[in-house]
Design an enzyme around this catalytic site. Structure first.
Site, mmCIF file in Angstrom:
data_model
loop_
_atom_site.group_PDB
_atom_site.id
_atom_site.type_symbol
_atom_site.label_atom_id
_atom_site.label_comp_id
_atom_site.label_asym_id
_atom_site.label_seq_id
_atom_site.Cartn_x
_atom_site.Cartn_y
_atom_site.Cartn_z
ATOM 1 N N ASP A 203 2.272 -9.179 -0.741
ATOM 2 C CA ASP A 203 1.120 -8.339 -0.464
ATOM 3 C C ASP A 203 -0.116 -9.187 -0.749
ATOM 4 O O ASP A 203 -0.356 -9.588 -1.894
ATOM 5 C CB ASP A 203 1.143 -7.078 -1.340
ATOM 6 C CG ASP A 203 0.053 -6.098 -0.926
ATOM 7 O OD1 ASP A 203 -1.021 -6.556 -0.469
ATOM 8 O OD2 ASP A 203 0.268 -4.874 -1.064
ATOM 9 N N TYR A 228 -10.094 -4.739 4.462
ATOM 10 C CA TYR A 228 -11.392 -4.172 4.070
ATOM 11 C C TYR A 228 -11.878 -4.699 2.722
ATOM 12 O O TYR A 228 -12.930 -4.311 2.254
ATOM 13 C CB TYR A 228 -11.340 -2.633 4.052
ATOM 14 C CG TYR A 228 -10.149 -2.042 3.326
ATOM 15 C CD1 TYR A 228 -10.121 -1.938 1.947
ATOM 16 C CD2 TYR A 228 -9.047 -1.589 4.047
ATOM 17 C CE1 TYR A 228 -9.033 -1.410 1.296
ATOM 18 C CE2 TYR A 228 -7.946 -1.054 3.403
ATOM 19 C CZ TYR A 228 -7.942 -0.967 2.028
ATOM 20 O OH TYR A 228 -6.850 -0.446 1.388
ATOM 21 N N LYS A 229 -11.117 -5.583 2.079
ATOM 22 C CA LYS A 229 -11.545 -6.153 0.806
ATOM 23 C C LYS A 229 -12.318 -7.444 1.105
ATOM 24 O O LYS A 229 -13.422 -7.377 1.630
ATOM 25 C CB LYS A 229 -10.341 -6.342 -0.114
ATOM 26 C CG LYS A 229 -9.762 -4.970 -0.532
ATOM 27 C CD LYS A 229 -8.460 -5.012 -1.273
ATOM 28 C CE LYS A 229 -8.021 -3.586 -1.614
ATOM 29 N NZ LYS A 229 -6.619 -3.493 -2.001
HETATM 30 C C1 LIG Z 1 -5.798 -2.415 -1.577
HETATM 31 C C2 LIG Z 1 -4.323 -2.585 -1.648
HETATM 32 C C3 LIG Z 1 -3.471 -1.863 -0.803
HETATM 33 C C4 LIG Z 1 -4.032 -0.860 0.136
HETATM 34 O O1 LIG Z 1 -3.091 -0.160 0.896
HETATM 35 P P1 LIG Z 1 -3.621 0.809 2.030
HETATM 36 O O2 LIG Z 1 -2.418 1.215 2.750
HETATM 37 O O3 LIG Z 1 -4.616 0.038 2.847
HETATM 38 O O4 LIG Z 1 -4.323 1.953 1.359
HETATM 39 C C5 LIG Z 1 -2.112 -2.108 -0.895
HETATM 40 N N1 LIG Z 1 -1.614 -3.002 -1.775
HETATM 41 C C6 LIG Z 1 -2.415 -3.716 -2.591
HETATM 42 C C7 LIG Z 1 -1.826 -4.719 -3.524
HETATM 43 C C8 LIG Z 1 -3.792 -3.515 -2.572
HETATM 44 O O5 LIG Z 1 -4.590 -4.192 -3.382
#
Ligand SMILES: *Cc1c(COP(=O)(O)O)cnc(C)c1O
Length: 417
Positions: A203, A228-229
Site C-alpha cells: 500500500d 489525493y495525498k
Molecule cells: C489513505 C489511505 C488509504 C485510503 O483508502 P481509501 O479507499 O482511498 O479511503 C488506504 N490505505 C492507506 C495505508 C492509507 O494511508
C-alpha cells in the site's frame, strides 16, 4: 542544527523546489498547512483541466469523447509508473478507491497461491488494510497473521520473517506507516516474502510522491495507493493499482466487470479478461477525477521523486530538531524514526493531550492532524511547504504548550480527525 528562523529562511533560499509552491492554489498564505499527507493542495492547473473535461470533452464532445476517455486509465497510469512508481508502461491502472483496489488485488493474489491459507498484514497498519485482509480471509476460510510492529519505529524484518512460511499466500504492508511515517527496506521485505513463496501487496498511499519507489527494480508483485495525498489529485480522486507485468496473465480479479473484458464492445457472452493491466478494471472510470490525477502526477514527476524525498527528509529533520529543542521540555516525544532515511515525509509527535493540542494549533492557523492514541501528525509536503512554515508552526506549537492553551479544549474527539 541552527534553530533560528533565519536558518529556516536560508534553507528555503537554497531549495531547488521552492518555485513549485507557485504551482498550487494558496488561498491563505498565512495558513501553515502541514496536512498534505492527508489531503494534498489544489494544483493551479487542475481547475482548467477539470473545466476542459467537463465543458469541452463532455459538454461539446458528448459520447464521442469516449474514443479518448477509453484509454485514459492506462495513460495516466503510465505517467505515474514512469514518474512516481519506478514501474514499466502497462503496469499501472487508475480507478476505483484504494480500498476496492486492495480487495481486487488481495483476492487475485490469494487465488494465485492455491493451497496456501494464510494472509499476513501488519497489526498497526491503516484500518482499511486490516479490515480488507480480515474480510477476504473470512470469505475464503483463510486465517490472518497480524505481524506486530512498533507504532513509532515500524516493522521489524525479523518479526516479519518469523510470520512467513509455506502457508502464506499474500502479505499486505504499507510502504510508509500512516501514523509514524516509518519506512521499511522495501527491497529487503520483498525478498523475504518471495523467499517464502508468497506475494507482496504494497500500500503506497503515504509513499507515492514522498519517497523514491522502484517497483520494477525491487521485484514488487502488487501495489495500490491513493492519489489525493502527496499526489494532489483531490478529495475522492481515483486510486492506482500496479501489477507486475509478468504476473498479469496469471491473475484474475474478483469483480468481473465489462471494463476488464477483452474486446469490451463485442458485448460477448462470457467474461474473458483483457490481456494486460486493463483486466484489473471493473466499470466506467471516473473521467474528471483522472484528469485531476494526471495534473498531480505530472507535477510530482516534474519535481522528481528523489528531490522531493530529499526535501521531505530535510523538512521533517527540522520538525525533529525543533521538537527536541522546544517541545521536549513540555512533555512532547518524537513518535517516528529519528533517522530520516527510515521515514517518509511526515512525522508524529506524542503528547498526552494531543487531541487538545491539535485543536489549539488549528485555532492558531496551523493544520496538523491528530492520530490515535496521542499523536500530533505533521506532514510538510515537499512540493509546496517551506522551511519557514515548519519553523512558524513549531513556534506556535511551543507557545500553545508554554501557555497551556490546549487545556481549554474539550478532550472529546470530533468525528473527523
Ligand atoms: C489513505 C489511505 C488509504 C485510503 O483508502 P481509501 O479507499 O482511498 O479511503 C488506504 N490505505 C492507506 C495505508 C492509507 O494511508
Amino acid at each position: 542544527m541552527d534553530l533560528t528562523r533565519a536558518a529556516a529562511a536560508d534553507l528555503d533560499a537554497a531549495d531547488p523546489l521552492a518555485a513549485f509552491r507557485d504551482r498550487f492554489v494558496i488561498a491563505d498564505d498565512a495558513l501553515l498547512y502541514l496536512d498534505g499527507n492527508s489531503l494534498g493542495r489544489l494544483p493551479r492547473d487542475t481547475p482548467a483541466a477539470l473545466a476542459r473535461v467537463v465543458e469541452e470533452e463532455w459538454g461539446r464532445g458528448l459520447v464521442g469523447s469516449w474514443s479518448s476517455w477509453i484509454g485514459r486509465a492506462t495513460e495516466v497510469g503510465d505517467v505515474l509508473a514512469a514518474g512516481v512508481l519506478g514501474a514499466r508502461p502497462g503496469e499501472v491502472l487508475i480507478g476505483d478507491s484504494t480500498s476496492v483496489d486492495l480487495y481486487k488485488l488481495l483476492v487475485a493474489g490469494a487465488d494465485a497461491r492455491p493451497g496456501r491459507d494464510v494472509l499476513v498484514c501488519c497489526a498497526d497498519d491503516f484500518p482499511t488494510d486490516r479490515y480488507l485482509v480480515a474480510g477476504v480471509a473470512a470469505a475464503r476460510g483463510m486465517s490472518v497473521r497480524q505481524v506486530a510492529a512498533d507504532i513509532d519505529e515500524g516493522l521489524d524484518l525479523d518479526v516479519l520473517a518469523a510470520a512467513l512460511d509455506e502457508r502464506v499466500a499474500v502479505v499486505v504492508l504499507s510502504a510508509v506507516a500512516y501514523r509514524s511515517g516509518a519506512l521499511p527496506d522495501l527491497a529487503a521485505v520483498t525478498r523475504l516474502v518471495h523467499d517464502a513463496g508468497a506475494l507482496v501487496l504494497w500500500d503506497l498511499s503515504h509513499a507515492a510522491g514522498a519517497v523514491p519507489l522502484e517497483l520494477t527494480a525491487i521485484g514488487a508483485d502488487l501495489a495500490v495507493g491513493c492519489t489525493y495525498k502527496y499526489l494532489n489529485g483531490g478529495p475522492g480522486a481515483p486510486a492506482f493499482l500496479y501489477v507486475r507485468r509478468e504476473l498479469q496473465e496469471q491473475l484474475r480479479q474478483p469483480i468481473w466487470g465489462w471494463f476488464g473484458q477483452r474486446d469490451q464492445f463485442a458485448m460477448g457472452q462470457a467474461y474473458d479478461p483483457a490481456p494486460g493491466i486493463e483486466r484489473f478494471a471493473v466499470g466506467t472510470p471516473p473521467v474528471p477525477g483522472m484528469a485531476a490525477v494526471e495534473v498531480g502526477a505530472r507535477l510530482v514527476a516534474e519535481a522528481g521523486v528523489d528531490r522531493l524525498a530529499a526535501k521531505g527528509r530535510a523538512l521533517t529533520d527540522l520538525v525533529v530538531a525543533l521538537a527536541d529543542g522546544w517541545l521536549a521540555p513540555h512533555g512532547v516525544a518524537l513518535a517516528s524514526p529519528r533517522d530520516a532515511a527510515r521515514r517518509g515525509s511526515h512525522v508524529s509527535l506524542a503528547h498526552p493531550q494531543a487531541w487538545q493540542v491539535t485543536q489549539a494549533l488549528l485555532d492558531r492557523g496551523v493544520v496538523p492532524d491528530f492520530r490515535t492514541p496521542d499523536r500530533v501528525r505533521l506532514g510538510p509536503a515537499p512540493l509546496y511547504s517551506r522551511f519557514v512554515d515548519v519553523w512558524e508552526a513549531m513556534d506556535r506549537f511551543r507557545d500553545v504548550l508554554a501557555e497551556g492553551a490546549h487545556e481549554r479544549y474539550p478532550a472529546e474527539r470530533a468525528r473527523v480527525t
